[in-house]
Motif scaffolding. Structure first.
Motif, short mmCIF file in Angstrom:
data_model
loop_
_atom_site.label_atom_id
_atom_site.label_comp_id
_atom_site.label_asym_id
_atom_site.label_seq_id
_atom_site.Cartn_x
_atom_site.Cartn_y
_atom_site.Cartn_z
N UNK A 274 0.49 -1.16 0.43
CA UNK A 274 0.16 0.22 0.33
C UNK A 274 1.07 1.03 -0.19
N UNK A 275 0.08 2.19 -0.24
CA UNK A 275 0.81 3.77 -0.08
C UNK A 275 -0.24 4.52 -0.63
N UNK A 276 0.56 5.76 0.70
CA UNK A 276 -0.50 6.80 0.67
C UNK A 276 0.55 8.37 0.42
N UNK A 277 -0.29 9.37 -0.76
CA UNK A 277 0.69 10.17 -0.44
C UNK A 277 -0.29 10.87 -0.10
N UNK A 278 -0.19 12.54 -0.47
CA UNK A 278 -0.81 13.61 -0.08
C UNK A 278 -1.08 14.67 -0.74
N UNK A 279 -1.44 15.57 -1.33
CA UNK A 279 -1.01 16.76 -1.66
C UNK A 279 -2.25 18.32 -0.99
N UNK A 280 -1.51 18.66 -1.04
CA UNK A 280 -2.22 20.20 -0.08
C UNK A 280 -2.48 21.36 -1.26
N UNK A 281 -3.52 22.05 -1.55
CA UNK A 281 -3.94 23.16 -2.10
C UNK A 281 -4.51 23.73 -1.60
N UNK A 282 -3.87 25.42 -1.87
CA UNK A 282 -3.98 27.16 -1.58
C UNK A 282 -4.91 27.06 -1.80
N UNK A 283 -6.03 27.74 -1.40
CA UNK A 283 -6.99 28.56 -2.39
C UNK A 283 -7.16 29.92 -1.41
N UNK A 284 -7.23 31.20 -2.47
CA UNK A 284 -7.16 32.46 -1.42
C UNK A 284 -9.32 32.68 -1.60
N UNK A 285 -9.49 33.66 -0.74
CA UNK A 285 -10.91 33.69 -0.35
C UNK A 285 -12.10 33.38 -1.84
N UNK A 286 -11.37 34.05 -2.31
CA UNK A 286 -12.31 34.41 -3.98
C UNK A 286 -12.55 33.02 -4.27
N UNK A 287 -12.54 31.85 -4.11
CA UNK A 287 -12.40 29.99 -4.68
C UNK A 287 -12.90 29.93 -2.98
N UNK A 288 -12.55 30.07 -2.29
CA UNK A 288 -13.28 29.36 -0.63
C UNK A 288 -14.16 30.26 -1.33
N UNK A 289 -14.93 31.29 -1.41
CA UNK A 289 -17.09 31.96 -1.13
C UNK A 289 -17.56 30.87 -2.18
N UNK A 290 -17.23 30.26 -2.78
CA UNK A 290 -17.61 29.44 -3.42
C UNK A 290 -17.75 27.81 -3.04
N UNK A 291 -17.33 27.42 -1.79
CA UNK A 291 -16.91 26.51 -0.50
C UNK A 291 -18.35 26.17 0.10
N UNK A 292 -20.14 25.21 -0.79
CA UNK A 292 -20.86 25.07 -0.31
C UNK A 292 -21.35 23.72 0.21
N UNK A 293 -21.52 23.69 1.44
CA UNK A 293 -21.80 21.71 1.64
C UNK A 293 -20.36 21.09 1.53
N UNK A 294 -19.34 21.42 1.58
CA UNK A 294 -18.19 20.95 1.21
C UNK A 294 -17.25 20.38 0.17
N UNK A 295 -18.06 21.19 -0.55
CA UNK A 295 -17.81 21.46 -2.47
C UNK A 295 -18.04 22.48 -2.61
N UNK A 296 -16.86 22.19 -4.12
CA UNK A 296 -16.79 23.73 -4.99
C UNK A 296 -17.05 23.86 -6.03
N UNK A 297 -18.27 24.27 -6.63
CA UNK A 297 -19.45 24.26 -7.42
C UNK A 297 -18.38 26.12 -8.21
#
Length: 159
Positions: A28-51
């Motif tokens: 098995x292997x587990x990898x992780x990527x982290x993405x930083x989103x600016x506020x103008x993108x984060x404001x579209x986050x609704x119920x744990x999903x970006x539309x």
């Protein structure tokens, strides 16, 4: 202590690693990527999903990550083509409002599956970027790294 590079032959030419003498084990292997989103993108986050106009970002990124993991042998030179037993991609928001993408792949084989997990996490992160770039180009893919691996010569777990 000198480390021998595994993808070079005795004449220092590129070669695929010969795994014929290795034991078949569950890996098995587990990898992780982290993405930083600016506020103008984060404001579209609704119920744990970006539309977006392109659709549900995280759902699409999960599919892209799995598809990419399946194609790792075609994307990374000298990487063995593998038929994975399983691949799971999860996406969640951290307390710091960062997108944390985790890809876990597994196989019963003679060679490890770290590259599949890393490619899956990476492609999911790139898909988040692609689907959100119309809202901002200040998106940062901060890091991609191996979290753990089991079943080969050496297990690894990042504490």
């Amino acid at each position: 202590m000198e480390t021998k590079l595994t993808h070079l032959d005795k004449n220092d030419n590129p070669t695929i690693v010969d795994v014929s003498a290795k034991q078949v084990t569950y890996r098995t292997a587990t990898a992780q990527s982290i993405v930083v989103l600016p506020d103008e993108v984060l404001q579209h986050l609704v119920n744990g999903e970006l539309q977006t106009k392109k659709g549900a970002v995280f759902q699409t990124a999960i599919i892209a990550g799995i598809m990419a993991a399946k194609k790792t042998g075609d994307l990374i030179p000298l990487c063995h083509p593998l038929g994975m037993d399983n691949c799971q991609v999860t996406i969640q928001m951290s307390a710091n409002n960062e997108v944390v993408i985790t890809c876990t792949a597994s196989i019963t084989a003679k060679t490890g599956i770290e590259m599949e997990a890393l490619v899956g996490a990476s492609m999911a992160a790139l898909t988040v970027y692609d689907m959100c770039k119309a809202m901002s180009h200040d998106i940062v893919i901060k890091e991609t790294r191996l979290i753990s691996k089991t079943g080969g010569k050496h297990d690894f777990n990042r504490s």
